[in-house]
Scaffold this active site. Structure first.
Site, PDB file in Angstrom:
ATOM      1  N   LYS A 294       0.827  -1.213   0.000  1.00 10.25           N
ATOM      2  CA  LYS A 294       0.000   0.000   0.000  1.00 10.25           C
ATOM      3  C   LYS A 294       0.860   1.262   0.000  1.00 10.25           C
ATOM      4  O   LYS A 294       0.637   2.185  -0.776  1.00 10.25           O
ATOM      5  CB  LYS A 294      -0.934   0.034   1.231  1.00 10.25           C
ATOM      6  CG  LYS A 294      -1.810  -1.190   1.385  1.00 10.25           C
ATOM      7  CD  LYS A 294      -2.688  -1.109   2.623  1.00 10.25           C
ATOM      8  CE  LYS A 294      -1.936  -1.083   3.940  1.00 10.25           C
ATOM      9  NZ  LYS A 294      -1.204  -2.327   4.275  1.00 10.25           N
TER      10      LYS A 294
ATOM     11  N   ARG B  60      11.800  -6.142   4.171  1.00 20.95           N
ATOM     12  CA  ARG B  60      11.627  -4.682   4.044  1.00 20.95           C
ATOM     13  C   ARG B  60      12.708  -3.915   4.822  1.00 20.95           C
ATOM     14  O   ARG B  60      13.062  -4.270   5.933  1.00 20.95           O
ATOM     15  CB  ARG B  60      10.254  -4.259   4.578  1.00 20.95           C
ATOM     16  CG  ARG B  60      10.126  -2.726   4.627  1.00 20.95           C
ATOM     17  CD  ARG B  60       8.708  -2.248   4.753  1.00 20.95           C
ATOM     18  NE  ARG B  60       8.021  -2.759   5.917  1.00 20.95           N
ATOM     19  CZ  ARG B  60       6.722  -2.603   6.126  1.00 20.95           C
ATOM     20  NH1 ARG B  60       5.991  -1.941   5.241  1.00 20.95           N
ATOM     21  NH2 ARG B  60       6.144  -3.104   7.202  1.00 20.95           N
TER      22      ARG B  60
ATOM     23  N   ARG C  98      12.020  -2.329  10.490  1.00 21.42           N
ATOM     24  CA  ARG C  98      11.013  -1.898  11.455  1.00 21.42           C
ATOM     25  C   ARG C  98      10.854  -2.935  12.562  1.00 21.42           C
ATOM     26  O   ARG C  98      10.886  -4.132  12.303  1.00 21.42           O
ATOM     27  CB  ARG C  98       9.656  -1.721  10.737  1.00 21.42           C
ATOM     28  CG  ARG C  98       9.426  -0.323  10.250  1.00 21.42           C
ATOM     29  CD  ARG C  98       8.228  -0.173   9.348  1.00 21.42           C
ATOM     30  NE  ARG C  98       6.980  -0.755   9.829  1.00 21.42           N
ATOM     31  CZ  ARG C  98       5.814  -0.640   9.191  1.00 21.42           C
ATOM     32  NH1 ARG C  98       5.750   0.052   8.061  1.00 21.42           N
ATOM     33  NH2 ARG C  98       4.721  -1.189   9.665  1.00 21.42           N
TER      34      ARG C  98
ATOM     35  N   ARG D 153       0.006  -9.041  13.526  1.00 23.70           N
ATOM     36  CA  ARG D 153      -0.574  -7.991  12.661  1.00 23.70           C
ATOM     37  C   ARG D 153      -1.547  -8.606  11.662  1.00 23.70           C
ATOM     38  O   ARG D 153      -2.595  -8.035  11.370  1.00 23.70           O
ATOM     39  CB  ARG D 153       0.548  -7.240  11.925  1.00 23.70           C
ATOM     40  CG  ARG D 153       1.294  -6.287  12.837  1.00 23.70           C
ATOM     41  CD  ARG D 153       2.610  -5.860  12.240  1.00 23.70           C
ATOM     42  NE  ARG D 153       2.466  -5.072  11.031  1.00 23.70           N
ATOM     43  CZ  ARG D 153       3.453  -4.863  10.160  1.00 23.70           C
ATOM     44  NH1 ARG D 153       4.643  -5.381  10.380  1.00 23.70           N
ATOM     45  NH2 ARG D 153       3.245  -4.145   9.096  1.00 23.70           N
TER      46      ARG D 153
ATOM     47  N   ARG E 246      -9.134   1.366   9.544  1.00 28.11           N
ATOM     48  CA  ARG E 246      -8.805  -0.038   9.807  1.00 28.11           C
ATOM     49  C   ARG E 246      -9.848  -0.709  10.675  1.00 28.11           C
ATOM     50  O   ARG E 246      -9.703  -1.890  10.982  1.00 28.11           O
ATOM     51  CB  ARG E 246      -7.477  -0.093  10.572  1.00 28.11           C
ATOM     52  CG  ARG E 246      -6.270  -0.323   9.698  1.00 28.11           C
ATOM     53  CD  ARG E 246      -5.082  -0.083  10.598  1.00 28.11           C
ATOM     54  NE  ARG E 246      -4.021  -0.985  10.339  1.00 28.11           N
ATOM     55  CZ  ARG E 246      -2.892  -0.611   9.732  1.00 28.11           C
ATOM     56  NH1 ARG E 246      -2.736   0.600   9.275  1.00 28.11           N
ATOM     57  NH2 ARG E 246      -1.928  -1.469   9.577  1.00 28.11           N
TER      58      ARG E 246
END
Ligand code: AP5
Length: 218
Positions: free
Chosen positions: A13, A128, A161, A172, A88
């Site tokens: 996203k 990532r 992260r 998550r 969300r």
């Protein structure tokens, strides 16, 4: 153009929102980025939010609604916005509707739903890397920087992260299924949901989003 990018963690996203917003002169509003900034600045909101983020849970609705409410007005975003990672929960979606009518601006006009499987999400999140300075997003394998560990845009240091560690990623995904997935039906019922296959290469996903939005706004 007022858009929402909806989908599981790591679906791409943020990557797509950055490019699409730039191309169309829209504000790119990421609640995750704003919360991480608050954590880095050690503000009261950041210190509170960190407790939830570290566990892969959602930060309370009132905190994120407040952040978004002050970012989407006509003065801040005259040509519209992309909300990345918001809403969300159903409560957030309703609060967004209430806020846009209060501001007298168009509500959400289209929702891009990023359809991608869990296995791919885990691959994307585990590799990532993010720039500490400018927030640019890379992937060790799929979108590597020219020089390892260094941001090609600003020279900043790349880091992983905290919430991209395997245990937190699992939480998550669970949180997403339980609290965010119901929004798919919420926006389907309003006939503004565009499902995009987000499992392909970044350019393929970008092109699918452009096609879907051209059809929506033609
Ligand atoms: P947030 O930062 O919003 O995290 P997220 O929704 O889990 O999304 P991500 O940022 O992890 O992924 P993305 O879909 O943007 O993927 P990206 O483009 O980076 O939120 C973090 C936390 O903040 C939440 O857990 C929660 O605690 C809190 N929070 C935030 N908003 C909230 C809200 N509204 N309410 C309550 N709490 C909230 O891509 C991922 C990786 O894949 C990158 O490495 C990228 O380079 C790579 N990649 C991208 N596209 C492709 C592709 N097509 N092929 C291969 N690799 C790709």
């Amino acid at each position: 153009m007022n858009l929402v990018f909806l989908g599981p963690p790591g679906a791409g996203k943020g990557t797509q929102a950055a490019g699409f917003a730039k191309e169309h002169g829209l504000c790119h509003i990421s609640t995750g980025d704003k919360l991480r900034q608050a954590v880095a600045d050690e503000t009261p909101v950041g210190l509170e939010a960190k407790k939830y983020m570290d566990k892969g849970k959602l930060v309370p609705d009132e905190v994120v609604v407040e952040i978004v409410a002050h970012s989407i007005g006509p003065d801040e975003c005259p040509d519209g916005w992309i909300l990345d990672g918001f809403p969300r929960t159903l409560a957030q979606a309703e609060a967004l509707d209430a806020r846009t009518s209060e501001l007298g601006i168009a509500g959400v006009e289209a929702v891009v739903y990023f359809a991608v499987g869990d296995e791919e999400v885990v691959r994307r999140l585990s590799g990532r890397r993010v720039c500490k300075e400018c927030g640019a997003v890379y992937h060790k394998e799929f979108m590597p920087p020219e020089e390892e560990g260094v941001c090609g845009k600003c020279g900043g240091v790349l880091y992983q992260r905290d919430d991209d560690k395997p245990d937190t990623v699992r939480n998550r995904l669970k949180t997403y299924r339980e609290q965010t997935e119901p929004l798919i039906d919420y926006y389907k019922e309003r006939a503004i949901l565009a499902e995009v296959d987000a499992g392909g290469a970044p350019e393929e996903v970008a092109s699918a989003i452009s096609t879907a939005m051209e059809q929506r706004f033609e």
